[in-house]
Design a protein around this motif. Structure first.
Motif, PDB file in Angstrom:
ATOM      1  N   GLU A 162       0.842  -1.206   0.000  1.00 19.09           N
ATOM      2  CA  GLU A 162       0.000   0.000   0.000  1.00 19.09           C
ATOM      3  C   GLU A 162       0.874   1.252   0.000  1.00 19.09           C
ATOM      4  OE1 GLU A 162      -2.541  -0.369   3.361  1.00 19.09           O
ATOM      5  OE2 GLU A 162      -3.724  -2.029   2.520  1.00 19.09           O
ATOM      6  N   GLN A 163       1.962   1.218   0.779  1.00 22.72           N
ATOM      7  CA  GLN A 163       2.889   2.353   0.803  1.00 22.72           C
ATOM      8  C   GLN A 163       3.577   2.509  -0.549  1.00 22.72           C
ATOM      9  OE1 GLN A 163       3.429   4.704   3.061  1.00 22.72           O
ATOM     10  NE2 GLN A 163       4.961   5.666   1.733  1.00 22.72           N
ATOM     11  N   HIS A 170       1.154   4.146  -2.921  1.00 18.37           N
ATOM     12  CA  HIS A 170       1.044   5.570  -2.601  1.00 18.37           C
ATOM     13  C   HIS A 170       2.275   6.336  -3.116  1.00 18.37           C
ATOM     14  CE1 HIS A 170       0.124   9.224  -0.327  1.00 18.37           C
ATOM     15  NE2 HIS A 170       1.373   9.194   0.124  1.00 18.37           N
ATOM     16  N   LYS A 190       2.260   6.690  -6.951  1.00 15.15           N
ATOM     17  CA  LYS A 190       1.342   7.732  -7.417  1.00 15.15           C
ATOM     18  C   LYS A 190       1.979   9.104  -7.297  1.00 15.15           C
ATOM     19  CE  LYS A 190      -3.051   5.327  -6.571  1.00 15.15           C
ATOM     20  NZ  LYS A 190      -4.292   5.301  -5.756  1.00 15.15           N
ATOM     21  N   TYR A 191       2.687   9.319  -6.198  1.00 19.28           N
ATOM     22  CA  TYR A 191       3.353  10.614  -6.010  1.00 19.28           C
ATOM     23  C   TYR A 191       4.463  10.801  -7.044  1.00 19.28           C
ATOM     24  CZ  TYR A 191       6.062  14.395  -3.993  1.00 19.28           C
ATOM     25  OH  TYR A 191       6.734  15.584  -3.821  1.00 19.28           O
TER      26      TYR A 191
END
Length: 636
Positions: A167-168, A171, A174-175
């Motif tokens: 999940e990290q 994230h 995406k950044y």
């Protein structure tokens, strides 16, 4: 070759450059491994981009063609000012603390690498050298790369257990993607602007030895696409071959019993000539070799030169460095201490010159293209004087990065100024081979393959050779395509009137100087063969012209007033009143007697000197001042 089993799949490990050459020469059998291990995980970051795509994927070819010009010699010159600016910022960052402050060198080298690439490639600044902490983009990218490496070693169950890290990862990705998208959009709005080539020197051989002992990529893999053999050993489809660069760089057969020792002299020309040319491969081999190798080496040279000239460096007593393997080899716990010099270290030996070292040019033996009815490379036909005048000079180029095309254009301009009739074309546009009387071919090669604008020509030559029943042996990659063109044209009836010129950027030679020397010899030969007398600008056209004359004091001539140069406003126009040619009409040289009119109140006394200085662009002058860390205000 060492066979091992990896998760029910057979792998072959090689550390011999001869096997590497064979592997590189069979692209139809051995392709880049992209669907297994860490490479399959890296595709989650890079998709089917340049580094992560297979040889047959369309995006690899497209990315390759787009990026090649960005790493040409012409492009590298454009990057030098920005690299120098970043190097100066690095000096300030390294010296922020006291001379007893331990500096984490890998951390700051990572910062300047990212900053240099982002500025040279996209004119985008992360400002990493202005602050201690990393930019959020760098942190996110670092996390993604670390997770990719760990995930490549996890089982499916392990990946499930570590779903929070996944999940990290999502994230962070995406950044990263949002920042990259923003950079590209800004770059498109602003528009894209687009001597790295130095002789082999002490700094170069230090870098080479460092990369031998600590290559960034310790190994890379090739997928076996079909049943074949390697080194006489059968390999099966779906096997893979791991090229252990690290092991090859310590192979005592090629590096001697002291391969574990740091010894830059291994890369002196005499030692290199004794060694297999593929024994040193820090940037890979074949078409998938690192495109940015020269960019990286240029950046390293500039950084090290700035540190050498402007900083005192000492080892930290607290440092216990070690080498760790992440997505690439990387040093850890490497600390140094830095202190700014009060004056630049310009009087000591240059880092670009080996101390007390002499060497003579050595030609490395390499495999060559051989046609059954070809001639040795050094066999030249001496032609008697040819009547009928100078024919059209056809300058034909094959070029991916633009270097050979630029050379062809510059050479053509040089010949045209002398009155020669010149045509410049790519090799693919050379359609009148049989009618051409005088041709100059300037072409590059990329791992033995023809440039993109010479592929059609390559096929035409092969068809003509087949018709004349010529047979070719296997090619090696060094200068393979140029040598192939040279010998093919001989086989088709061409006459070689002077030795061909060769240059190899990877060996650090000054390719432009080599070309300049060669074209001068060519011009002498051709003028003799065709009784060609270069045209000269009629001296009558120079009468009445006006020139700028700037008075200089003796101190300025001695360089004592460099910080207070004579302003351009002090220059005055003077008219050419008399001009006379002192050379004979037959001479290819010019010596002019020129008389200038003095302005009122001006004097020219016995013993005074008059000099002619070619003007330099303000951009070039400021670049030199910037690199010497001198104030721009002294520019005249």
């Amino acid at each position: 070759m060492i066979p091992i089993m990896v998760l029910a799949e057979r792998a072959w490990i090689i550390d011999d450059p001869r096997l590497l050459d064979e592997l590189t020469a069979k692209p139809e059998t051995f392709g880049k491994l992209c669907n297994k291990g860490i490479m399959s995980e890296l595709r989650k970051i890079g998709g089917d981009g340049l580094f992560t795509s297979a040889d047959h994927e369309e995006n690899w070819g497209m990315a390759h063609r787009i990026l090649i010009p960005a790493f040409s010699q012409k492009a590298l010159r454009v990057y030098i000012p920005e690299m120098c600016r970043q190097a100066k910022k690095l000096l300030d960052a390294l010296c922020k603390g006291s001379s007893q402050t331990d500096v984490d060198v890998p951390k700051w080298m990572t910062k300047i690498t990212i900053e240099t690439i982002s500025m040279c490639g996209f004119s985008y600044a992360f400002h990493g050298l202005d602050k201690e902490e990393d930019d959020p983009f760098v942190k996110a990218m670092g996390y993604c790369l670390e997770e990719v490496q760990l995930n490549s070693m996890r089982t499916k169950i392990g990946q499930f257990i570590n779903r929070k890290r996944q999940e990290q990862f999502d994230h962070s990705m995406k950044y990263v993607e949002s920042v990259v998208k923003n950079v590209i959009e800004e770059r498109r709005k602003s528009g894209v602007k687009v001597d790295p080539n130095q002789p082999r020197d002490f700094l170069d051989i230090m870098l080479s030895e460092g990369l031998r002992m600590y290559p960034s990529a310790g190994a890379y893999a090739k997928d076996v696409l079909k049943d074949d053999s390697l080194g006489g050993v059968p390999v099966k489809e779906n096997d893979f071959v791991a090229v252990s660069v690290y092991a090859m760089h310590f192979n005592t057969t090629y590096w001697g019993d002291d391969a574990e020792k740091f010894n830059p002299d291994r890369f002196n020309p005499e030692e290199e000539a004794k060694r297999h040319p593929s024994a040193y491969s820090p940037f890979g081999s074949g078409p998938r070799a690192c495109l940015g190798a020269q960019f990286a080496l240029l950046e390293a040279r500039i950084i090290l030169a700035y540190i050498y000239y402007h900083l005192h460096v000492s080892a930290s007593p607290n440092a216990v460095p070690r080498l760790i393997q992440k997505t690439a080899f990387k040093p850890e716990r490497l600390y140094l201490r830095f202190k700014k010099r009060t004056t630049p270290n310009i009087r000591n030996a240059s880092p670009f010159t080996a101390p007390s070292r002499t060497s003579t040019p050595v030609t490395r033996e390499r495999s060559e293209v051989v046609l059954t009815n070809g001639t040795p490379d050094d066999q030249i036909v001496s032609l008697a004087s040819v009547s009928g005048g100078m024919p059209v000079v056809n300058i034909l180029y094959g070029s991916n990065m633009g270097t050979c095309e630029e050379m062809a254009s510059n050479f053509a301009n040089h010949l045209r100024k002398s009155g020669a009739n010149v045509e410049v074309r790519s090799l693919d546009n050379w359609n009148d081979l049989e009618d051409t009387k005088l041709a100059i071919i300037i072409t590059s090669t990329y791992n033995g393959l023809p440039p993109d604008n010479a592929k059609k020509f390559d096929q035409n030559i092969k068809n003509l050779l087949l018709k004349s029943e010529s047979k070719m042996k296997k090619l090696r990659t060094f200068q393979a395509f140029p040598k192939y063109v040279d010998k093919s044209l001989y086989s088709l009836g061409g006459i070689r009137i002077m030795p061909k010129g060769e240059g190899n950027v990877d060996d650090g030679c000054d390719i432009e100087k080599h070309f300049s020397d060669w074209q001068e010899e060519f011009w002498k030969t051709v003028k003799t063969i065709y009784n060609f007398v270069p045209s000269k600008t009629p001296i009558e056209e120079l009468m009445g012209e006006q020139v700028n004359i700037m008075p200089l004091t003796q101190d300025q001539l001695n360089g004592l007033e460099i910080m207070n140069p004579c302003p351009l406003s002090s220059a005055k126009l003077h008219k050419i009143e008399k001009i006379k040619e002192l050379q004979s009409k037959e001479s290819s040289f010019r010596t002019l007697h020129v008389e200038l009119a003095l302005q009122q109140n001006q004097k020219y006394s016995t013993g005074d000197h008059f000099g002619i200085v070619a003007p330099n662009s303000k951009k070039d002058v400021l670049l030199v001042l910037n690199n010497l860390i001198l104030p721009e205000s002294i520019h005249a």
